[in-house]
Design an enzyme around this catalytic site. Structure first.
Site, PDB file in Angstrom:
ATOM      1  N   PRO A   1      13.397   1.384   8.968  1.00 32.39           N
ATOM      2  CA  PRO A   1      12.823   1.476   7.622  1.00 32.39           C
ATOM      3  C   PRO A   1      13.869   1.187   6.550  1.00 32.39           C
ATOM      4  O   PRO A   1      14.991   1.669   6.621  1.00 32.39           O
ATOM      5  CB  PRO A   1      12.317   2.917   7.530  1.00 32.39           C
ATOM      6  CG  PRO A   1      12.995   3.649   8.619  1.00 32.39           C
ATOM      7  CD  PRO A   1      13.364   2.654   9.682  1.00 32.39           C
ATOM      8  N   GLU A   2      13.496   0.369   5.602  1.00 31.98           N
ATOM      9  CA  GLU A   2      14.357   0.094   4.459  1.00 31.98           C
ATOM     10  C   GLU A   2      13.793   0.826   3.238  1.00 31.98           C
ATOM     11  O   GLU A   2      12.791   1.542   3.333  1.00 31.98           O
ATOM     12  CB  GLU A   2      14.462  -1.412   4.222  1.00 31.98           C
ATOM     13  CG  GLU A   2      15.236  -2.111   5.349  1.00 31.98           C
ATOM     14  CD  GLU A   2      15.875  -3.419   4.895  1.00 31.98           C
ATOM     15  OE1 GLU A   2      16.027  -3.621   3.679  1.00 31.98           O
ATOM     16  OE2 GLU A   2      16.225  -4.230   5.768  1.00 31.98           O
TER      17      GLU A   2
ATOM     18  N   HIS B   1       7.691  13.639  21.135  1.00 28.98           N
ATOM     19  CA  HIS B   1       8.765  13.318  20.197  1.00 28.98           C
ATOM     20  C   HIS B   1       8.484  13.862  18.790  1.00 28.98           C
ATOM     21  O   HIS B   1       9.104  13.430  17.826  1.00 28.98           O
ATOM     22  CB  HIS B   1       8.991  11.808  20.152  1.00 28.98           C
ATOM     23  CG  HIS B   1       9.403  11.238  21.478  1.00 28.98           C
ATOM     24  ND1 HIS B   1      10.600  11.556  22.084  1.00 28.98           N
ATOM     25  CD2 HIS B   1       8.768  10.395  22.330  1.00 28.98           C
ATOM     26  CE1 HIS B   1      10.692  10.915  23.244  1.00 28.98           C
ATOM     27  NE2 HIS B   1       9.587  10.213  23.419  1.00 28.98           N
TER      28      HIS B   1
ATOM     29  N   ARG C   1      14.005   7.782  19.163  1.00 30.77           N
ATOM     30  CA  ARG C   1      15.411   7.451  19.432  1.00 30.77           C
ATOM     31  C   ARG C   1      16.373   8.480  18.845  1.00 30.77           C
ATOM     32  O   ARG C   1      17.564   8.440  19.127  1.00 30.77           O
ATOM     33  CB  ARG C   1      15.712   6.050  18.908  1.00 30.77           C
ATOM     34  CG  ARG C   1      14.922   4.989  19.670  1.00 30.77           C
ATOM     35  CD  ARG C   1      15.158   3.610  19.117  1.00 30.77           C
ATOM     36  NE  ARG C   1      16.537   3.166  19.315  1.00 30.77           N
ATOM     37  CZ  ARG C   1      17.021   2.009  18.871  1.00 30.77           C
ATOM     38  NH1 ARG C   1      16.238   1.197  18.193  1.00 30.77           N
ATOM     39  NH2 ARG C   1      18.278   1.686  19.076  1.00 30.77           N
TER      40      ARG C   1
ATOM     41  N   ARG D   1      35.673  -9.850  -5.729  1.00 29.52           N
ATOM     42  CA  ARG D   1      35.490  -9.528  -4.308  1.00 29.52           C
ATOM     43  C   ARG D   1      35.543 -10.781  -3.456  1.00 29.52           C
ATOM     44  O   ARG D   1      34.896 -11.778  -3.760  1.00 29.52           O
ATOM     45  CB  ARG D   1      34.140  -8.830  -4.091  1.00 29.52           C
ATOM     46  CG  ARG D   1      34.107  -7.429  -4.635  1.00 29.52           C
ATOM     47  CD  ARG D   1      32.759  -6.797  -4.363  1.00 29.52           C
ATOM     48  NE  ARG D   1      32.607  -6.468  -2.964  1.00 29.52           N
ATOM     49  CZ  ARG D   1      32.535  -5.226  -2.492  1.00 29.52           C
ATOM     50  NH1 ARG D   1      32.607  -4.202  -3.317  1.00 29.52           N
ATOM     51  NH2 ARG D   1      32.375  -5.005  -1.217  1.00 29.52           N
TER      52      ARG D   1
END
Ligand code: ZN
Length: 288
Positions: free
Chosen positions: A2-3, A100, A119, A162
């Site tokens: 998930p973002e 889970h 996980r 940078r």
């Protein structure tokens, strides 16, 4: 994984059943996930009211009347679902607790919120609300990309000088918080910037121009999540996962979506992760 838009979609799905509600009971079914749970987690959550459900980067933050804040991180595979609540016109019965289903919050009013993580890269922690910003997971985060403090001059200053590729710079959570691989690829496509372009080589105008594109890409994904959220409520109560229409991500070898472009989407690997880009719209920089 998930973002930020998926986490924001989860937040919006949970807020109606959490904000202003008392956690009647918390059931903790294991010792921890990625890290051990804080001591007495179930007791510290039970019987307290949720004041607000916020998001910082990819972390959910539930501020509690006990003066503590619950941090939830979905990790790689964490999922939150809501059952037993009347969400719009839909009602979910309570299925049995699964293998889970590590943390279950029974909310006043009948909703059951389940954190499922096969996980176990997810995390939960509790801290004093006034110490949230100092939490090790949050202390080094840069500005929120959708927040008022994030602006072009700030990003230009952070990219200036940078030597890292712009792809890596935008993934650096100290530069801007919450951007992941998928959405950085999408932002760079819209900006017409090759992912290997040296961050410090961008003009101030190019750097500042990234800010509205970052907001646009995230806003569109959140809007897509909002529409799928209604579908998920109908289906399973599960929140926050959806297929978004990506322009370059995952489209290697497919034609560019820019009208008249005709070029294909290419892929390079940077720091072990795939970068997708149009071979024509995002030309490699000619100067190092
Ligand atoms: Zn193109």
């Amino acid at each position: 994984m998930p973002e930020l838009p998926e986490v924001e979609t989860v937040r919006r799905g949970l807020a109606p059943v959490m904000e202003g509600r008392v956690i009647a009971a918390a059931h903790i079914n294991r010792e921890g996930l990625r890290w051990p749970f804080p001591p007495d987690l179930a007791a510290r959550l039970s019987g307290v009211r949720v004041l607000a459900l916020r998001r910082r980067s990819k972390y959910l933050l539930a501020d509690l009347t006990s003066g503590e804040t619950l941090l939830i991180h979905l990790g790689m595979s964490g999922r939150l679902s809501v059952e037993g609540a009347t969400l719009g016109a839909f009602h979910h019965d309570l299925p049995a607790i699964g293998k889970h289903d590590h943390v279950v919050l029974m909310m006043e009013g009948g909703a059951r919120i389940t954190f499922n993580d096969a996980r176990r890269f997810g995390a939960m922690d509790l801290m004093a609300t006034d110490a949230v910003e100092a939490h090790p997971l949050l202390a080094h985060l840069g500005p929120e990309p959708l927040g008022n403090a994030f602006n072009g001059a700030m990003l230009a200053a952070r990219l200036s000088g940078r030597n890292t590729p712009i792809k890596a710079a935008l993934l650096d959570q100290r530069v801007v918080a919450g951007l992941g691989n998928i959405y950085v690829c999408e932002v760079l496509f819209r900006a017409g910037l090759h992912p290997a372009t040296r961050a410090g080589a961008l003009s101030a105008a190019q750097a500042e121009g990234l800010v509205p594109l970052i907001r646009m890409v995230l806003d569109e994904a959140i809007a897509a999540g909002g529409s799928s959220l209604r579908d998920y409520r109908q289906a399973s109560g599960e929140l926050g996962y959806f297929q978004h229409a990506f322009r370059v991500y995952g489209r290697e070898g497919s034609p560019c979506v820019t009208p008249g472009c005709g070029a294909l989407v290419g892929r390079i690997v940077q720091s072990g992760r795939s970068s997708f880009y149009c071979l024509a719209c995002q030309p490699a920089a000619t100067t190092p």
